[in-house]
Scaffold this active site. Structure first.
Site, mmCIF file in Angstrom:
data_model
loop_
_atom_site.group_PDB
_atom_site.id
_atom_site.type_symbol
_atom_site.label_atom_id
_atom_site.label_comp_id
_atom_site.label_asym_id
_atom_site.label_seq_id
_atom_site.Cartn_x
_atom_site.Cartn_y
_atom_site.Cartn_z
ATOM 1 N N GLY A 9 -52.179 53.251 -26.906
ATOM 2 C CA GLY A 9 -53.473 52.958 -27.551
ATOM 3 C C GLY A 9 -54.392 54.165 -27.565
ATOM 4 O O GLY A 9 -55.568 54.068 -27.228
ATOM 5 N N ALA A 10 -53.859 55.304 -28.005
ATOM 6 C CA ALA A 10 -54.628 56.546 -27.859
ATOM 7 C C ALA A 10 -55.077 57.143 -29.187
ATOM 8 O O ALA A 10 -55.427 58.311 -29.255
ATOM 9 C CB ALA A 10 -53.816 57.560 -27.065
ATOM 10 N N ASP A 60 -46.006 48.925 -31.653
ATOM 11 C CA ASP A 60 -46.785 47.886 -30.979
ATOM 12 C C ASP A 60 -46.241 47.741 -29.562
ATOM 13 O O ASP A 60 -45.056 47.414 -29.385
ATOM 14 C CB ASP A 60 -46.607 46.576 -31.782
ATOM 15 C CG ASP A 60 -47.356 45.409 -31.170
ATOM 16 O OD1 ASP A 60 -47.812 45.510 -30.009
ATOM 17 O OD2 ASP A 60 -47.477 44.380 -31.871
ATOM 18 N N VAL A 61 -47.091 47.960 -28.563
ATOM 19 C CA VAL A 61 -46.594 47.918 -27.177
ATOM 20 C C VAL A 61 -46.071 46.534 -26.787
ATOM 21 O O VAL A 61 -45.310 46.402 -25.831
ATOM 22 C CB VAL A 61 -47.671 48.359 -26.150
ATOM 23 C CG1 VAL A 61 -48.019 49.828 -26.295
ATOM 24 C CG2 VAL A 61 -48.912 47.478 -26.205
ATOM 25 N N TYR A 151 -58.772 37.375 -22.334
ATOM 26 C CA TYR A 151 -58.865 38.791 -21.953
ATOM 27 C C TYR A 151 -58.973 38.939 -20.430
ATOM 28 O O TYR A 151 -58.309 39.789 -19.824
ATOM 29 C CB TYR A 151 -60.095 39.368 -22.660
ATOM 30 C CG TYR A 151 -60.318 40.854 -22.520
ATOM 31 C CD1 TYR A 151 -59.547 41.768 -23.238
ATOM 32 C CD2 TYR A 151 -61.336 41.347 -21.698
ATOM 33 C CE1 TYR A 151 -59.789 43.134 -23.125
ATOM 34 C CE2 TYR A 151 -61.580 42.700 -21.587
ATOM 35 C CZ TYR A 151 -60.805 43.595 -22.296
ATOM 36 O OH TYR A 151 -61.044 44.953 -22.182
ATOM 37 N N ALA A 153 -57.950 36.833 -18.134
ATOM 38 C CA ALA A 153 -56.670 36.462 -17.518
ATOM 39 C C ALA A 153 -55.674 37.611 -17.647
ATOM 40 O O ALA A 153 -54.958 37.950 -16.693
ATOM 41 C CB ALA A 153 -56.117 35.204 -18.189
ATOM 42 N N ALA A 154 -55.644 38.221 -18.828
ATOM 43 C CA ALA A 154 -54.713 39.345 -19.049
ATOM 44 C C ALA A 154 -55.038 40.505 -18.108
ATOM 45 O O ALA A 154 -54.147 41.062 -17.453
ATOM 46 C CB ALA A 154 -54.794 39.797 -20.507
ATOM 47 N N LYS A 155 -56.309 40.860 -18.030
ATOM 48 C CA LYS A 155 -56.690 42.034 -17.233
ATOM 49 C C LYS A 155 -56.560 41.759 -15.739
ATOM 50 O O LYS A 155 -56.181 42.647 -14.973
ATOM 51 C CB LYS A 155 -58.112 42.471 -17.596
ATOM 52 C CG LYS A 155 -58.255 42.978 -19.035
ATOM 53 C CD LYS A 155 -57.409 44.218 -19.290
ATOM 54 C CE LYS A 155 -57.784 44.914 -20.596
ATOM 55 N NZ LYS A 155 -56.984 46.115 -20.840
HETATM 56 P P1 NAP Z 1 -60.506 50.584 -29.057
HETATM 57 O O1 NAP Z 1 -61.547 51.603 -29.306
HETATM 58 O O2 NAP Z 1 -60.530 49.287 -29.776
HETATM 59 O O3 NAP Z 1 -59.066 51.281 -29.257
HETATM 60 C C1 NAP Z 1 -57.917 50.532 -29.023
HETATM 61 C C2 NAP Z 1 -56.706 51.424 -29.109
HETATM 62 O O4 NAP Z 1 -55.559 50.632 -28.737
HETATM 63 C C3 NAP Z 1 -56.442 51.931 -30.508
HETATM 64 O O5 NAP Z 1 -55.907 53.242 -30.385
HETATM 65 C C4 NAP Z 1 -55.382 50.976 -31.041
HETATM 66 O O6 NAP Z 1 -54.504 51.572 -31.995
HETATM 67 C C5 NAP Z 1 -54.597 50.689 -29.780
HETATM 68 N N1 NAP Z 1 -53.868 49.432 -29.783
HETATM 69 C C6 NAP Z 1 -54.351 48.172 -29.884
HETATM 70 N N2 NAP Z 1 -53.354 47.280 -29.831
HETATM 71 C C7 NAP Z 1 -52.207 47.994 -29.691
HETATM 72 C C8 NAP Z 1 -50.831 47.649 -29.599
HETATM 73 N N3 NAP Z 1 -50.424 46.372 -29.629
HETATM 74 N N4 NAP Z 1 -49.912 48.648 -29.466
HETATM 75 C C9 NAP Z 1 -50.290 49.938 -29.431
HETATM 76 N N5 NAP Z 1 -51.585 50.322 -29.531
HETATM 77 C C10 NAP Z 1 -52.527 49.362 -29.653
HETATM 78 O O7 NAP Z 1 -60.467 50.164 -27.501
HETATM 79 P P2 NAP Z 1 -61.090 50.918 -26.226
HETATM 80 O O8 NAP Z 1 -62.468 50.436 -26.049
HETATM 81 O O9 NAP Z 1 -60.788 52.355 -26.296
HETATM 82 O O10 NAP Z 1 -60.212 50.212 -25.084
HETATM 83 C C11 NAP Z 1 -59.132 50.882 -24.440
HETATM 84 C C12 NAP Z 1 -58.725 50.055 -23.239
HETATM 85 O O11 NAP Z 1 -59.837 49.916 -22.350
HETATM 86 C C13 NAP Z 1 -58.288 48.629 -23.585
HETATM 87 O O12 NAP Z 1 -57.242 48.232 -22.741
HETATM 88 C C14 NAP Z 1 -59.522 47.805 -23.271
HETATM 89 O O13 NAP Z 1 -59.199 46.476 -22.972
HETATM 90 C C15 NAP Z 1 -60.068 48.559 -22.076
HETATM 91 N N6 NAP Z 1 -61.488 48.320 -21.858
HETATM 92 C C16 NAP Z 1 -62.416 48.740 -22.756
HETATM 93 C C17 NAP Z 1 -63.771 48.497 -22.490
HETATM 94 C C18 NAP Z 1 -64.874 48.948 -23.421
HETATM 95 O O14 NAP Z 1 -66.042 48.615 -23.148
HETATM 96 N N7 NAP Z 1 -64.606 49.700 -24.474
HETATM 97 C C19 NAP Z 1 -64.145 47.797 -21.342
HETATM 98 C C20 NAP Z 1 -63.157 47.393 -20.461
HETATM 99 C C21 NAP Z 1 -61.831 47.663 -20.713
HETATM 100 P P3 NAP Z 1 -54.758 51.536 -33.608
HETATM 101 O O15 NAP Z 1 -56.227 51.650 -33.835
HETATM 102 O O16 NAP Z 1 -53.973 52.708 -34.091
HETATM 103 O O17 NAP Z 1 -54.205 50.226 -34.095
#
Ligand code: NAP
Length: 240
Positions: A9-10, A60-61, A151, A153-155
């Site tokens: 997810g990068a 897709d992971v 979410y 539950a998953a985390k």
């Molecule tokens: P984001 O900006 O929505 O980016 C999500 C990234 O994950 C994108 O690169 C997306 O790829 C990729 N992705 C989504 N589903 C995927 C899948 N099935 N297989 C492969 N790649 C996938 O999210 P973020 O805020 O950076 O979040 C990153 C992580 O931090 C997540 O696990 C999220 O739950 C966690 N988190 C975030 C926050 C927050 O406040 N932002 C808080 C707590 C935890 P594409 O765009 O190319 O599809």
């Protein structure tokens, strides 16, 4: 030869920042994403301009076959030193309204994603007797957020899996930790009630992706060689 970090997810947000930071730390990057070719290519360009290699891995992971098809040929000759299980997404709604696919999809990307990636790479890390697995969880794993039973539950499951795996692989010098972000400025926060959220954060502001990449960089480094099975909350003090 540079060590390799695989980050899921990068293409955007926290994962993109982690990829760029680990590249600055000297890692070559295997950059997974699901759909956004343009953003993934931008991250790749930045990493290559900084002098490191970056391989784009689009899958897709949650899809075990796709993970195997992409990673197995690479694993024949190279093994990542670091895995960052970062891919995740939200489908918020109260449980009473939640559709079965909203429950399943969120659980699957987080938990099947962790399983699929880690299971595929782990035998090679164990053989090398070194490695770091860093799981990105969430503050939602630790306290109640309405609309996020899927979410949370998953985390929370990912937190528990982190601890079990840490114990399983510690003797082979593979260290497993979790990082739990609070509210971090990325696309994922779109549509959330910011005024209410800011009131919950003792530091009074949202976090930035580099607040998360900083601790991931530390956990991937030699400095963190005695840390395993831990969860690091990076959330501005929520619920403390
Ligand atoms: P984001 O900006 O929505 O980016 C999500 C990234 O994950 C994108 O690169 C997306 O790829 C990729 N992705 C989504 N589903 C995927 C899948 N099935 N297989 C492969 N790649 C996938 O999210 P973020 O805020 O950076 O979040 C990153 C992580 O931090 C997540 O696990 C999220 O739950 C966690 N988190 C975030 C926050 C927050 O406040 N932002 C808080 C707590 C935890 P594409 O765009 O190319 O599809």
């Amino acid at each position: 030869m540079a060590k390799i970090a695989l980050i899921t997810g990068a293409s955007r947000g926290i994962g993109a920042e982690i990829a760029k930071t680990l590249a600055k730390d000297g890692f070559d990057i295997w950059l997974n994403y699901r759909s956004n070719d343009t953003e993934a290519q931008k991250v790749k360009n930045e990493i290559e301009n900084a002098g490191r290699q970056c391989l784009l891995l689009k899958f897709d992971v949650a899809d075990y076959k796709a993970v195997e098809n992409s990673l197995n040929p690479l694993l024949e000759t190279q093994t990542p030193y670091v895995i960052v299980n970062n891919a995740g997404f939200r489908r918020d709604t109260l449980l009473i309204w939640m559709k079965q696919e909203e429950w399943k999809d969120v659980i699957s990307v987080t938990l099947d994603g962790f399983f699929n990636i880690t299971k595929t790479v782990l035998p090679f890390m164990l053989r090398n007797r070194e490695g770091r697995v860093i799981n990105i969880t969430s503050a939602s794993a630790h306290f109640g957020v309405p609309g996020q039973s899927n979410y949370s539950a998953a985390k929370a499951g990912l937190v528990a899996a982190t601890k079990s795996l840490a114990v399983e692989v510690s003797k082979r010098n593979v260290l497993v930790n979790a990082v739990s972000p609070g509210f971090i400025e990325t696309d994922m926060l779109e549509g959330l009630p910011m005024e209410q959220i800011l009131k919950m954060i003792p530091l009074g502001k949202l976090g930035k992706p580099d607040d998360i990449s900083a601790i991931v960089s530390y956990l991937a480094s030699e400095k963190a060689k005695y840390i395993t099975g831990q969860v690091f909350r990076i959330d501005g003090g929520i619920g403390c």
